[in-house]
Design a protein around this motif. Structure first.
Motif, PDB file in Angstrom:
ATOM      1  N   VAL A 396     -63.099 -20.060  54.744  1.00  0.00           N
ATOM      2  CA  VAL A 396     -64.516 -20.359  53.953  1.00  0.00           C
ATOM      3  C   VAL A 396     -65.270 -19.264  53.956  1.00  0.00           C
ATOM      4  CG1 VAL A 396     -65.643 -21.149  56.197  1.00  0.00           C
ATOM      5  CG2 VAL A 396     -66.520 -21.742  53.846  1.00  0.00           C
ATOM      6  N   ASP A 397     -64.969 -18.067  55.174  1.00  0.00           N
ATOM      7  CA  ASP A 397     -66.083 -16.883  55.109  1.00  0.00           C
ATOM      8  C   ASP A 397     -65.164 -15.687  54.367  1.00  0.00           C
ATOM      9  OD1 ASP A 397     -68.353 -17.857  56.512  1.00  0.00           O
ATOM     10  OD2 ASP A 397     -66.819 -18.301  58.184  1.00  0.00           O
ATOM     11  N   ILE A 398     -64.098 -16.005  53.841  1.00  0.00           N
ATOM     12  CA  ILE A 398     -63.248 -14.982  53.213  1.00  0.00           C
ATOM     13  C   ILE A 398     -63.498 -15.086  51.834  1.00  0.00           C
ATOM     14  CG2 ILE A 398     -61.120 -13.833  52.867  1.00  0.00           C
ATOM     15  CD1 ILE A 398     -60.219 -14.674  55.539  1.00  0.00           C
ATOM     16  N   PRO A 399     -63.930 -14.127  50.948  1.00  0.00           N
ATOM     17  CA  PRO A 399     -64.772 -14.344  49.678  1.00  0.00           C
ATOM     18  C   PRO A 399     -63.563 -14.024  48.480  1.00  0.00           C
ATOM     19  CG  PRO A 399     -65.459 -12.172  50.398  1.00  0.00           C
ATOM     20  CD  PRO A 399     -64.888 -12.807  51.668  1.00  0.00           C
ATOM     21  N   ARG A 400     -62.347 -14.576  48.821  1.00  0.00           N
ATOM     22  CA  ARG A 400     -61.134 -14.496  47.698  1.00  0.00           C
ATOM     23  C   ARG A 400     -60.149 -15.570  48.027  1.00  0.00           C
ATOM     24  NH1 ARG A 400     -57.103 -11.032  49.936  1.00  0.00           N
ATOM     25  NH2 ARG A 400     -57.754  -9.921  51.837  1.00  0.00           N
ATOM     26  N   ARG A 401     -59.303 -15.684  47.141  1.00  0.00           N
ATOM     27  CA  ARG A 401     -58.105 -16.690  47.420  1.00  0.00           C
ATOM     28  C   ARG A 401     -57.227 -16.116  48.361  1.00  0.00           C
ATOM     29  NH1 ARG A 401     -53.331 -17.612  45.958  1.00  0.00           N
ATOM     30  NH2 ARG A 401     -52.448 -19.822  45.623  1.00  0.00           N
ATOM     31  N   VAL A 402     -56.816 -16.903  49.323  1.00  0.00           N
ATOM     32  CA  VAL A 402     -55.779 -16.583  50.437  1.00  0.00           C
ATOM     33  C   VAL A 402     -54.780 -17.375  50.253  1.00  0.00           C
ATOM     34  CG1 VAL A 402     -55.423 -16.116  52.738  1.00  0.00           C
ATOM     35  CG2 VAL A 402     -57.749 -15.715  51.862  1.00  0.00           C
ATOM     36  N   SER A 403     -53.543 -16.857  50.255  1.00  0.00           N
ATOM     37  CA  SER A 403     -52.274 -17.594  50.524  1.00  0.00           C
ATOM     38  C   SER A 403     -52.288 -18.411  51.630  1.00  0.00           C
ATOM     39  CB  SER A 403     -51.020 -16.536  50.284  1.00  0.00           C
ATOM     40  OG  SER A 403     -51.241 -15.888  49.232  1.00  0.00           O
ATOM     41  N   PRO A 404     -51.312 -19.575  51.450  1.00  0.00           N
ATOM     42  CA  PRO A 404     -51.198 -20.252  52.765  1.00  0.00           C
ATOM     43  C   PRO A 404     -50.181 -19.684  53.725  1.00  0.00           C
ATOM     44  CG  PRO A 404     -50.009 -21.235  50.993  1.00  0.00           C
ATOM     45  CD  PRO A 404     -50.803 -20.184  50.341  1.00  0.00           C
ATOM     46  N   SER A 405     -50.261 -20.269  54.897  1.00  0.00           N
ATOM     47  CA  SER A 405     -49.581 -19.687  56.253  1.00  0.00           C
ATOM     48  C   SER A 405     -47.946 -19.554  55.740  1.00  0.00           C
ATOM     49  CB  SER A 405     -49.659 -20.542  57.378  1.00  0.00           C
ATOM     50  OG  SER A 405     -48.675 -20.131  58.263  1.00  0.00           O
ATOM     51  N   VAL A 406     -47.396 -18.542  55.944  1.00  0.00           N
ATOM     52  CA  VAL A 406     -45.968 -18.598  55.783  1.00  0.00           C
ATOM     53  C   VAL A 406     -45.259 -18.065  57.269  1.00  0.00           C
ATOM     54  CG1 VAL A 406     -46.014 -17.713  53.647  1.00  0.00           C
ATOM     55  CG2 VAL A 406     -45.862 -15.989  55.407  1.00  0.00           C
ATOM     56  N   THR A 407     -45.867 -18.177  58.398  1.00  0.00           N
ATOM     57  CA  THR A 407     -45.204 -17.622  59.557  1.00  0.00           C
ATOM     58  C   THR A 407     -44.104 -18.505  59.928  1.00  0.00           C
ATOM     59  OG1 THR A 407     -46.882 -19.092  60.925  1.00  0.00           O
ATOM     60  CG2 THR A 407     -47.361 -16.768  60.680  1.00  0.00           C
ATOM     61  N   GLU A 408     -43.824 -19.985  59.485  1.00  0.00           N
ATOM     62  CA  GLU A 408     -42.626 -20.457  59.906  1.00  0.00           C
ATOM     63  C   GLU A 408     -41.626 -20.097  59.162  1.00  0.00           C
ATOM     64  OE1 GLU A 408     -41.823 -24.451  56.941  1.00  0.00           O
ATOM     65  OE2 GLU A 408     -43.416 -24.649  58.223  1.00  0.00           O
ATOM     66  N   LYS A 409     -41.592 -19.146  58.557  1.00  0.00           N
ATOM     67  CA  LYS A 409     -40.370 -18.554  57.722  1.00  0.00           C
ATOM     68  C   LYS A 409     -40.337 -16.998  58.214  1.00  0.00           C
ATOM     69  CE  LYS A 409     -41.481 -21.201  53.536  1.00  0.00           C
ATOM     70  NZ  LYS A 409     -41.800 -21.212  52.153  1.00  0.00           N
ATOM     71  N   VAL A 410     -41.241 -16.616  59.060  1.00  0.00           N
ATOM     72  CA  VAL A 410     -41.299 -15.200  59.435  1.00  0.00           C
ATOM     73  C   VAL A 410     -40.878 -14.888  61.043  1.00  0.00           C
ATOM     74  CG1 VAL A 410     -42.784 -13.126  59.781  1.00  0.00           C
ATOM     75  CG2 VAL A 410     -43.148 -14.681  58.071  1.00  0.00           C
ATOM     76  N   PRO A 411     -39.524 -14.816  61.003  1.00  0.00           N
ATOM     77  CA  PRO A 411     -38.909 -14.197  62.254  1.00  0.00           C
ATOM     78  C   PRO A 411     -39.529 -13.189  62.962  1.00  0.00           C
ATOM     79  CG  PRO A 411     -37.125 -14.306  60.756  1.00  0.00           C
ATOM     80  CD  PRO A 411     -38.453 -14.261  59.982  1.00  0.00           C
ATOM     81  N   LEU A 412     -39.599 -13.249  64.313  1.00  0.00           N
ATOM     82  CA  LEU A 412     -40.393 -12.187  65.090  1.00  0.00           C
ATOM     83  C   LEU A 412     -39.368 -11.022  65.192  1.00  0.00           C
ATOM     84  CD1 LEU A 412     -41.761 -14.105  68.206  1.00  0.00           C
ATOM     85  CD2 LEU A 412     -42.991 -13.696  65.790  1.00  0.00           C
ATOM     86  N   LEU A 413     -39.961  -9.887  65.263  1.00  0.00           N
ATOM     87  CA  LEU A 413     -39.238  -8.651  65.565  1.00  0.00           C
ATOM     88  C   LEU A 413     -38.063  -8.718  66.471  1.00  0.00           C
ATOM     89  CD1 LEU A 413     -41.879  -5.648  65.587  1.00  0.00           C
ATOM     90  CD2 LEU A 413     -40.522  -6.210  63.838  1.00  0.00           C
ATOM     91  N   GLY A 414     -36.909  -8.482  65.994  1.00  0.00           N
ATOM     92  CA  GLY A 414     -35.766  -8.496  67.066  1.00  0.00           C
ATOM     93  C   GLY A 414     -34.856  -9.545  66.690  1.00  0.00           C
ATOM     94  N   ALA A 415     -35.383 -10.547  65.863  1.00  0.00           N
ATOM     95  CA  ALA A 415     -34.571 -11.715  65.866  1.00  0.00           C
ATOM     96  C   ALA A 415     -33.471 -11.639  64.669  1.00  0.00           C
ATOM     97  CB  ALA A 415     -35.674 -13.045  65.427  1.00  0.00           C
ATOM     98  N   ASP A 416     -33.948 -10.907  63.595  1.00  0.00           N
ATOM     99  CA  ASP A 416     -32.996 -10.559  62.619  1.00  0.00           C
ATOM    100  C   ASP A 416     -31.926 -10.090  62.914  1.00  0.00           C
ATOM    101  OD1 ASP A 416     -34.303 -12.008  60.489  1.00  0.00           O
ATOM    102  OD2 ASP A 416     -35.114 -10.331  59.706  1.00  0.00           O
ATOM    103  N   GLY A 417     -30.487 -10.525  63.126  1.00  0.00           N
ATOM    104  CA  GLY A 417     -29.389  -9.749  63.258  1.00  0.00           C
ATOM    105  C   GLY A 417     -29.082  -9.884  64.721  1.00  0.00           C
ATOM    106  N   TYR A 418     -29.825 -10.631  65.498  1.00  0.00           N
ATOM    107  CA  TYR A 418     -29.598 -10.943  66.885  1.00  0.00           C
ATOM    108  C   TYR A 418     -28.150 -11.547  67.065  1.00  0.00           C
ATOM    109  CZ  TYR A 418     -29.567 -13.671  71.267  1.00  0.00           C
ATOM    110  OH  TYR A 418     -29.384 -14.167  72.529  1.00  0.00           O
ATOM    111  N   HIS A 419     -27.844 -12.685  66.352  1.00  0.00           N
ATOM    112  CA  HIS A 419     -26.691 -13.544  66.728  1.00  0.00           C
ATOM    113  C   HIS A 419     -25.263 -12.391  66.465  1.00  0.00           C
ATOM    114  CE1 HIS A 419     -28.678 -16.906  67.548  1.00  0.00           C
ATOM    115  NE2 HIS A 419     -29.227 -17.260  66.524  1.00  0.00           N
ATOM    116  N   ALA A 420     -25.570 -11.620  65.279  1.00  0.00           N
ATOM    117  CA  ALA A 420     -24.235 -10.688  65.129  1.00  0.00           C
ATOM    118  C   ALA A 420     -24.217  -9.776  65.973  1.00  0.00           C
ATOM    119  CB  ALA A 420     -24.706 -10.102  63.781  1.00  0.00           C
TER     120      ALA A 420
END
Length: 579
Positions: A396-420
């Motif tokens: 409400v205090d940010i004077p522009r349109r802001v996208s919804p949260s996407v963090t459920e799709k954002v792996p933390l650093l080190g996660a990508d490639g870990y299993h390989a």
């Protein structure tokens, strides 16, 4: 993963640049607090495309977020309190972390639930665990399994035969909370967030009735500057009320600090192939495997009204834990078995008075003034939900349109490639000349950043040797903590980037000088700085050990506060300065 122009390295160069940005660039969001919720808010805001800065008076995870029970769990005991929504939410977050967001840091953990009554208890526990296994969409861990008394004792032969009538196994998860929090913050930096520790908020900036930023003070040298933003989010946990008072705006909720104490003992002192959850008269006791060599036993739950930065464990706290665990062990634990002790403070929501409110693990978010949002309460596991709720409230205090949260799709650093990389352990061991078990250890701390860590040892093979008095860690890990993970002091490295301070009986004192000399070139320390860092760390350990011999909180707190602060310019409590 594409690299953002803002590096995820939290080192001295980034720190200097962050100070310049704070004083010059306007932000959409400024987050106060470098615990898991604050770091999560910075990540959520950055990945929505917002310009965000996070400031922390001490170190990332210096408070509650490094002193938990080391579980990323749903909260089994909350089912008995009928808090089904909280448990469902937490279990969903557990599954996300295990499967996508942080598989290198959050690990499945097998528990034994000893049954102590014939008849009614087994179906009662079974029904609860059925809910627990299914509520959050869990797919990454097995379901419950029932055992006879003989089967339970075969799994945990260290338990007295008289302590159980049977057992049930189920799965939860284990996490190194401090490393996880730091990784969330580094991931936020990767996506453009400005992260600066040792940066304390000492005042708020206002225009009319609107908060438009904060005045900050460098906890290392006392410099001050002003940072401006469309909205400020107070995510300071047990410090919520202090920051609230600093803003001179009446809050919507209060936070009560509850002290939880844990002890760490060698793995061979308790014979069990599973973690344990034990009922006590007031709550539950967890016995959690920590690494390959230790157990963490906890926790207590008592009010704390003293120093918030350095809660002290007392002899009474430790005796309580020993008494409870010894009720079920064949071979009792003693004070001599303890290699580490830590105390943390839970930020529990409270109403205007104790009589009219129930202290809760639910979280609350409020816009308490134009440009100022506060968030408190909650559980470590639900940090991501708390983060997007806080950012949503700030929009409400940010004077522009802001996208919804996407963090459920954002792996933390080190996660990508870990299993390989887990499948390439022999290859990596040969490449770096490091034993395969060390490679696995590193993968479970850094994930796919392992090449970044070991790359610091190029041409310096000595860095691939263990720290002499803490051989579970390589010397290069201490160096990486200072170069990339935001560590500024010995305490940051020995207590949070590694867990040497609780894993060795000397509490890290014996390796303090070696580690200080390893990181001195990165942090610009001269001989006098090295001596001061070692002396300060030794004093901290002495004060903690002495406080743990005291009978009550007041005397333990007084002894703990005798140790000097590593951050010499940090102010505690924060003075109520004028705007």
């Amino acid at each position: 993963m594409a690299k953002h122009p803002h590096s995820q390295f939290l080192g001295p160069e980034q720190r200097a640049a962050a100070w310049e940005r704070l004083g010059k660039e306007p932000f959409d969001v400024i987050v106060i607090g470098g615990g898991v919720v604050g770091a999560g808010i910075a990540l959520d805001a950055a990945t929505r495309g917002l310009e965000v800065a996070l400031v922390e008076a001490r170190d990332l995870a210096a408070g509650t977020s490094s002193r938990s029970s080391k579980m990323f769990h749903g909260g089994l005991r909350y089912l008995e309190m009928f808090e089904f929504g909280l448990v469902r939410e937490a279990l969903r977050e557990r599954e996300l972390a295990l499967s996508k967001l942080a598989p290198h840091l959050v690990k499945p953990l097998k528990f034994l639930y000893p049954l102590t009554h014939f008849g009614w208890e087994r179906p009662y526990v079974s029904a609860g665990l059925l809910l627990y296994d299914t509520m959050g969409g869990a797919k990454s861990v097995p379901g419950q399994h029932h055992l006879t008394r003989h089967g339970a004792l075969r799994l945990a032969p260290g338990l007295k035969r008289s302590a159980l009538t049977g057992g049930v196994t189920y799965y939860d998860t284990l996490v190194d909370d401090a490393r996880h929090t730091m990784t969330v913050a580094r991931t936020a930096a990767h996506y453009g967030a400005t992260i600066r520790t040792s940066t304390q908020v000492v005042g708020f900036l206002r225009e009319a009735d609107r908060v438009v930023g904060v005045k900050v003070r460098d906890s290392e040298d006392g410099r001050t500057t002003e940072a401006r933003a469309s909205v400020v989010i107070n995510a300071t946990g047990v410090w919520t009320d202090e920051i609230q008072a600093l803003s001179h705006v009446r809050g919507r909720f209060h936070v009560r600090a509850s002290k939880g104490v844990h002890i760490v003992v060698p793995r061979d002192r308790i014979a069990s192939d599973a973690a344990l959850i034990l009922r006590t008269p007031t709550s539950v006791l967890f016995v959690i495997p920590w690494g390959s060599n230790h157990w963490v036993v906890g926790t207590t739950d008592t009010d704390w009204n003293l120093d918030l930065a350095h809660p002290a464990a007392t002899k009474a706290d430790i005796d309580y834990l020993l008494d409870r665990i010894n009720e079920v062990l064949v071979t009792p634990l003693t004070h001599a078995d303890i290699t580490g002790v830590y105390a943390g403070l839970r930020p529990l929501l409270a109403g205007e008075s104790d009589e009219t409110s129930k202290l809760s693990r639910e979280h609350a978010v409020a816009r308490i003034a134009p440009g100022l949002v506060a968030i408190a309460g909650g559980k470590y596991t639900t940090y991501r939900v708390m983060a997007y709720d806080a950012v949503d409230a700030a929009l409400v205090d940010i004077p522009r349109r802001v996208s919804p949260s996407v963090t459920e799709k954002v792996p933390l650093l080190g996660a990508d490639g870990y299993h390989a990389l887990l499948n390439q352990v022999p290859h990596l061991a040969e490449k770096y000349g490091v034993h395969p078990y060390r490679i696995e250890h590193l993968l479970n701390r850094y994930g796919s950043l392992i090449d970044e860590v070991l790359g610091l040892a190029d041409g310096k093979p000595d860095l691939l040797q263990p720290i002499t008095a803490a051989p579970a860690y390589l010397q290069v890990e201490a160096l990486y903590a200072a170069a990339a993970e935001g560590a500024l002091h010995l305490d940051d490295i020995l207590a949070r980037r590694t867990r040497i301070s609780i894993e060795y009986a000397d509490r890290g004192v014996d390796c303090a000088d070696q580690v200080a000399r390893l990181v001195a070139p990165v942090l610009g320390w001269e001989e006098a700085d090295i001596a001061r860092e070692v002396s300060t760390y030794q004093a901290r350990v002495r004060a903690e050990i002495e406080s743990q011999t005291q009978p009550d909180d007041t005397s333990a707190d007084a002894l703990r506060l005798e140790a000097p602060e590593a951050r010499r310019e940090v102010l505690d409590p924060v003075p109520l300065t004028a705007d």
